[in-house]
Design an enzyme around this catalytic site. Structure first.
Site, PDB file in Angstrom:
ATOM      1  N   ASP A  50       0.822  -1.215   0.000  1.00  0.00           N
ATOM      2  CA  ASP A  50       0.000   0.000   0.000  1.00  0.00           C
ATOM      3  C   ASP A  50       0.857   1.267   0.000  1.00  0.00           C
ATOM      4  O   ASP A  50       0.388   2.340   0.341  1.00  0.00           O
ATOM      5  CB  ASP A  50      -0.937   0.002   1.223  1.00  0.00           C
ATOM      6  CG  ASP A  50      -0.165   0.003   2.536  1.00  0.00           C
ATOM      7  OD1 ASP A  50       1.085  -0.060   2.497  1.00  0.00           O
ATOM      8  OD2 ASP A  50      -0.803   0.061   3.592  1.00  0.00           O
ATOM      9  N   CYS A  82       4.870  -0.118   2.680  1.00  0.00           N
ATOM     10  CA  CYS A  82       5.435  -1.426   3.010  1.00  0.00           C
ATOM     11  C   CYS A  82       6.839  -1.324   3.583  1.00  0.00           C
ATOM     12  O   CYS A  82       7.203  -2.087   4.471  1.00  0.00           O
ATOM     13  CB  CYS A  82       5.403  -2.355   1.802  1.00  0.00           C
ATOM     14  SG  CYS A  82       6.156  -1.652   0.325  1.00  0.00           S
ATOM     15  N   HIS A 104       8.270  -3.054  -4.043  1.00  0.00           N
ATOM     16  CA  HIS A 104       7.713  -3.633  -2.816  1.00  0.00           C
ATOM     17  C   HIS A 104       8.766  -4.199  -1.866  1.00  0.00           C
ATOM     18  O   HIS A 104       9.760  -4.764  -2.300  1.00  0.00           O
ATOM     19  CB  HIS A 104       6.716  -4.746  -3.180  1.00  0.00           C
ATOM     20  CG  HIS A 104       5.985  -5.270  -1.993  1.00  0.00           C
ATOM     21  ND1 HIS A 104       5.088  -4.498  -1.289  1.00  0.00           N
ATOM     22  CD2 HIS A 104       6.050  -6.455  -1.348  1.00  0.00           C
ATOM     23  CE1 HIS A 104       4.612  -5.209  -0.266  1.00  0.00           C
ATOM     24  NE2 HIS A 104       5.179  -6.396  -0.286  1.00  0.00           N
TER      25      HIS A 104
END
Lengths: 297, 193
Positions: A85, A88, A290
């Site tokens: 989101d 992370c 990510h």
């Protein structure tokens, strides 16, 4: 993104003729929908999984990933996913750090980090942040530190509680917010150091470090870059290792026939004040866009 | 939802009476539905007006921006003249949890001082702002006097009173004033013409 167009469809055409932009409400409704969908898919902080579960994801895809993960398995047995989101890095970083404190029963480090976090109160105020904006969040972070260092109960229930807290909308996000404000303050305090990096990050860089922080550091959901990691690890004096996992290597991902000669790139973020040879307290796995948490064997 | 923070924010706004912004609870102790008040800045067509703002806080405030829209009608390039919707970066993607309701309302005040016609909410007003600035100013002033200034002190009410004293009815007086951007003399000429 088609937030604008899909939002506009539900708005009755304004009488004034020219189409208006979607309202804040429409944009936020769209964002909330996206968030809700993400929440359904994954917790802010997931459960521990064997690294082989990650390898499974790539087994029919790019073999460079598979090779690199296979080699990583000698150093890391397990990993834990975080929600993608935009928070992370901060969430994974703080969860892994607190979990490390808890499992290591590291009371000396608990005392150190408590003093460091308390020291940020004055720096944040000096940096122009209103106390009412960060004080509850700071207390929440200190509460987590205090509870992991409590000697009375076994680590089981405390570990469980840490996970519950870091999955809680308010607690988890308040702590992430606090880290973002500390990061912003650190970047602004060391403007001369960070400004050249900011200039290099964008085709049209923000004109000032302050604007950069307001736009790319403080808002929730803004993704973290190298610079954010340098700033927050320096600010809190917590060394971090990031393992970069990407598709680079054999052209097209190869067939795996070339043997397991590919390594993921490792980058240590060790604050200057740490003595040489300081071991990282937090290990994160980076795949483009990510961060997840890695557990060393 | 960080209730502690919202309470602190409300107290701080209450304490700072010189800021030109105010917030009231709309329904009893409900902290999610608030009404803000912004004073129109000096030396602008909005001077003297008190602009009411509907504020809605989601559960995830302050991680997401407060929802704000003008309840008072405003003639401004970045405010919808129809709905009161506001185009302001910090109420959208540039919101930071380091900002507060007070800073957001002060930003609305700053927006009233410095319209951004390149990033409009109301295309009609923005076009007028660029191509016929004088009419924009007059219309914005007329709307301020019509909707944002309490009737007792409204210059508009005075003008309407003057015109109706001369025998014109109220609706005609209002229509004439609106047509000429609030200029009493011009309105009279129009009615007499």
């Amino acid at each position: 993104m088609d937030a604008a167009s899909s939002g506009a469809q539900t708005e009755p055409a304004p009488a004034a003729g020219a189409p208006e932009r979607p309202s804040d409400e429409e944009i936020l409704a769209q964002q909330n929908l996206i968030r809700a969908e993400q929440a359904q898919r994954s917790e802010y902080v997931g459960n521990e999984e064997p690294l082989s579960a990650l390898k499974e994801e790539y087994i029919n895809g790019n073999q460079n990933f598979v090779q690199k993960i296979s080699k990583l398995e000698s150093a890391y047995g397990r990993f834990r996913r975080t929600r993608g989101d935009g928070n992370c890095f901060f969430r994974g970083f703080v969860y892994a750090y607190l979990e490390g404190l808890l499992l290591g029963r590291d009371t000396a480090e608990c005392s150190r980090i408590t003093a460091v976090v308390q020291g940020w109160k004055m720096r944040l105020v000096e940096g122009g942040f209103q106390e009412l904006v960060f004080e509850d969040a700071m207390d929440l972070l200190l509460d987590q530190v205090a509870s992991v260092s409590k000697p009375d109960s076994g680590s089981g229930p405390q570990h469980e509680q840490l996970l519950i807290n870091m999955r809680d909308d308010t607690v988890s996000n308040m702590i992430v917010m606090f880290l973002r404000l500390v990061t912003s303050c650190e970047v602004q305090r060391r403007e001369d150091h960070f400004f050249p990096f900011i200039m290099g990050m964008y085709d049209e860089p923000p004109p000032t470090v302050e604007l950069f922080c307001q736009r790319f550091v403080e808002p929730m959901g803004e993704e973290s870059d190298h610079l954010h990691i340098v700033a927050v690890t320096d600010a809190l004096q917590i060394p971090v290792r990031v393992v970069y996992l990407d598709s680079s290597g054999h052209p097209g991902g190869g067939s795996g026939a070339g043997g397991a000669d590919l390594d993921a790139t490792v980058h240590d973020f060790v604050p200057d004040a740490c003595p040489p040879g300081t071991q990282p307290r937090v290990h994160l796995l980076y795949r483009p866009g990510h961060y997840d948490i890695l557990y060393p064997r | 939802m960080d209730i502690g923070r919202i309470n602190k924010e409300l107290k701080e706004i209450e304490r700072d009476t010189a800021s030109g912004v105010r917030v009231e609870l709309r329904n009893g102790s409900d902290l999610q539905h608030l009404t803000g008040f912004v004073q129109g800045p000096k030396d602008t067509p909005y001077e003297g007006g008190i602009f009411k703002v509907e504020i809605t806080l989601e559960n995830s405030y302050p991680f997401v921006p407060p929802k704000m829209k003008f309840l008072t009608k405003v003639w401004h390039p970045n405010v919808s003249s129809q709905s009161g919707a506001i185009c302001l970066d910090i109420l959208k993607d540039q919101w930071s949890p380091a900002l507060t309701l007070k800073t957001a309302l002060l930003s609305l005040q700053a927006l009233l001082s410095s319209p951004q016609p390149d990033d409009p909410q109301d295309a009609v007003v923005a076009k007028q702002f660029m191509s016929d600035h004088e009419t924009y100013r007059k219309t914005a002033r007329f709307w301020t006097e019509s909707f944002a200034i309490p009737p007792s002190q409204s210059a508009l009410e005075e003008k309407i009173a003057h015109i109706t004293e001369m025998g014109f009815d109220r609706a005609a007086a209002v229509a004439a004033l609106e047509a000429v951007g609030g200029d009493e003399q011009a309105a009279l000429e129009r009615l007499l013409g």
